[in-house]
Write a protein that holds these residues in place. Sequence first.
Motif, short mmCIF file in Angstrom:
data_model
loop_
_atom_site.label_atom_id
_atom_site.label_comp_id
_atom_site.label_asym_id
_atom_site.label_seq_id
_atom_site.Cartn_x
_atom_site.Cartn_y
_atom_site.Cartn_z
N PHE A 1 0.82 -1.21 0.00
CA PHE A 1 0.00 0.00 0.00
C PHE A 1 0.86 1.26 0.00
O PHE A 1 1.92 1.31 0.63
N TRP A 2 0.37 2.27 -0.70
CA TRP A 2 0.94 3.62 -0.59
C TRP A 2 -0.16 4.65 -0.79
O TRP A 2 -1.06 4.46 -1.60
N SER A 3 -0.08 5.73 -0.03
CA SER A 3 -0.98 6.86 -0.21
C SER A 3 -0.25 8.12 0.21
O SER A 3 0.50 8.11 1.20
N PRO A 4 -0.46 9.23 -0.49
CA PRO A 4 0.12 10.50 -0.05
C PRO A 4 -0.64 11.13 1.10
O PRO A 4 -0.23 12.17 1.61
N ALA A 5 -1.76 10.53 1.51
CA ALA A 5 -2.57 11.11 2.58
C ALA A 5 -1.76 11.24 3.87
O ALA A 5 -1.11 10.29 4.32
N ASP A 6 -1.81 12.42 4.45
CA ASP A 6 -1.07 12.74 5.67
C ASP A 6 -1.52 11.81 6.81
O ASP A 6 -2.71 11.69 7.09
N TRP A 7 -0.56 11.18 7.47
CA TRP A 7 -0.89 10.28 8.57
C TRP A 7 -1.43 11.02 9.80
O TRP A 7 -1.82 10.39 10.78
N ALA A 8 -1.49 12.35 9.73
CA ALA A 8 -2.09 13.12 10.82
C ALA A 8 -3.60 13.20 10.68
O ALA A 8 -4.29 13.65 11.60
N TRP A 9 -4.14 12.81 9.53
CA TRP A 9 -5.57 12.93 9.26
C TRP A 9 -6.22 11.55 9.20
O TRP A 9 -5.55 10.54 8.99
N THR A 10 -7.53 11.54 9.32
CA THR A 10 -8.27 10.28 9.27
C THR A 10 -7.93 9.51 8.01
O THR A 10 -7.74 8.29 8.04
N GLY A 11 -7.86 10.20 6.86
CA GLY A 11 -7.59 9.52 5.60
C GLY A 11 -6.27 8.78 5.60
O GLY A 11 -6.18 7.66 5.08
N GLY B 1 -16.77 9.10 3.91
CA GLY B 1 -16.76 8.99 5.36
C GLY B 1 -16.32 10.33 5.91
O GLY B 1 -16.10 11.29 5.17
N GLN B 2 -16.21 10.41 7.20
CA GLN B 2 -15.69 11.62 7.82
C GLN B 2 -15.03 11.23 9.13
O GLN B 2 -15.09 10.06 9.55
N THR B 3 -14.36 12.17 9.76
CA THR B 3 -13.59 11.87 10.96
C THR B 3 -14.44 11.14 12.00
O THR B 3 -13.99 10.17 12.61
N GLU B 4 -15.66 11.58 12.19
CA GLU B 4 -16.52 11.03 13.24
C GLU B 4 -17.09 9.66 12.89
O GLU B 4 -17.38 8.85 13.77
N LEU B 5 -17.29 9.42 11.59
CA LEU B 5 -17.92 8.19 11.10
C LEU B 5 -17.20 7.81 9.81
O LEU B 5 -17.68 8.10 8.73
N ASN B 6 -16.11 7.13 9.93
CA ASN B 6 -15.26 6.94 8.76
C ASN B 6 -15.56 5.66 8.01
O ASN B 6 -15.98 4.67 8.60
N TYR B 7 -15.34 5.71 6.68
CA TYR B 7 -15.37 4.51 5.84
C TYR B 7 -16.74 3.83 5.84
O TYR B 7 -16.83 2.61 5.98
N ILE B 8 -17.82 4.59 5.66
CA ILE B 8 -19.15 3.99 5.80
C ILE B 8 -19.86 3.74 4.47
O ILE B 8 -20.79 2.94 4.41
N VAL B 9 -19.47 4.44 3.41
CA VAL B 9 -20.12 4.30 2.11
C VAL B 9 -19.04 4.15 1.04
O VAL B 9 -17.99 4.78 1.14
N GLY B 10 -19.31 3.35 0.02
CA GLY B 10 -18.35 3.28 -1.06
C GLY B 10 -18.66 2.18 -2.05
O GLY B 10 -19.70 1.53 -1.99
N ASN B 11 -17.73 2.00 -2.95
CA ASN B 11 -17.84 0.99 -4.00
C ASN B 11 -16.85 -0.13 -3.78
O ASN B 11 -15.89 -0.02 -3.01
N CYS B 12 -17.09 -1.23 -4.48
CA CYS B 12 -16.16 -2.36 -4.50
C CYS B 12 -16.37 -3.07 -5.83
O CYS B 12 -17.27 -3.92 -5.97
#
Length: 546
Positions: free
Chosen positions: A228-238, A334-345
Amino acid sequence: MSDPYETHRADWRWSVPANFNIGDAVCTRHAGEPAMRDKIAIYWENDVGDDATITYAQLDAQACALSAALGARGVGSGDKVAIALPQRIETAITHIALYRMGAIAVPLTVLFGPDALEYRLRNAEVVAFIGDDVSITNLEAITTPLPLLKTVLGIGVRGEPFENALKSAPSAPQVSTITSAHDPALIIYTSGTTGPPKGALLPHRALIGNLSGMVYSHNLFPQPDDRFWSPADWAWTGGLMDALLPCLYFGVPIVGYQGRFDPHRAFALMEKYRVRNTFLFPTALKAMMKALPQPRTQFNLQLRSIMSAGEAVGETVFAWTRDALGCPLNEMFGQTELNYIVGNCVAAWPAKPGAMGRGYPGHRVGIIDAEGNELLGGETGDVALHRRNEHGEEDPVFFLNYWNNPKATAEKYAGDWCRTGDMARTDADGDLWYEGRADDVIKSAGYRIGPAEVENCLVKHPAVANAAVIGKPDAERGSIIKAFIVLQPGFNPGAQLIDDLKAHVRDKLAPYEYPKEFEFVESLPMTTTGKVQRKILRDREMSGAV
């Protein structure tokens, strides 16, 4: 023939133990397994050529040493500790150490200046700060005393040396503090797109709640040889909950890169480390698409899954990932409070270009009105998550509360529904279609217009690098659509281009959706998580300061 989505949703069950600790789950248990202890957990490099790797056994040993060092400096269970570090191995060590000792991590981006740092450090009642030279320089620029802050460990020349603290740490038992799954683990501050940032207090169980989204957004993750790799800052939920911690939990190597995002470097990293899974914000994907329309002619890519979130991707980027990268993307919401709740696969059910997707298995997602009533398909309302899923199980993804803000916490809920503040509608197949933030939706001449659709249409024009649209007050229509445009190199603003852009949108969307006013800008105000801050544009427009 049965809908594969319904089968996956019916089969998913939450298993949340009474006691659960993130540090133990993502590291210590792997370090205790002979087959895992010497496996590389993190590959790391920076933009000047330094690189390193670390195994699970090494991660665990250094996290244990750091927890002992912090304990010797008076940090204990329940204390808040700020982590202001970029993507680097020490960031992971610090998170694991804090969770192991029952402390509460407060991740902060190194991009925060003194004022932003002070607000969060004071609000969270932080007692220790672990940062690099950039963040500690900003910390030292804070002029108002922070009486609770007693310890500052630094990676670089500022602060007490992090490495020395680990070397001089007293010996400590190689076990994690026993924590309830419901105990607080971290405070992540919201982006502040609709007001002062709020500290979302997340429990240890929230990591479990994120696993469904990770599994499905990355096409039944993990698979053999995933990386895995992502440029998303590890300080944020993403970056933290959608990348670093789930990868460590599943034992999948993650690549950390310390440096500015660059499309060419992004492709080079994915080639070098044989990356198969990535999370890329729409702004990153657009930049990559514009810079290298046919990247596989230059780079040997092995992508198996691409997840994107933060803003609507749009049909153009969706098609590009499929055709140019050979890997259809999965949008996620998703959002900080409720993350990863909707999406595709795409590996399990069909994805529609432009759609947010469906509620991931384990989550009961609905569209509600202002009174908290669930709406029928086709009606626009607030995306919300129910405390219990279709099986009656308590959803572990929920945040605990907003730190020291009971009023905002109460306003987040409508009975057992927790509002996201994002507007969407549901089609006949159960797919959600994003309409914008509740305060971003434009009401013009009786029409409700979501900004995302207009922005995605504008980006399809070859002259447009990025775009943001807002509602500008208008006496006749209530609001008109105003577009802020960042141009591609080689294009010049002017009346002819404006006419072309109006016609472009008018031809592809509804007649009432084309912008009546344009402004060309060098850049758009963005959060550090890659979201356009339309509120800033609206505020500037009202003040005449744009």
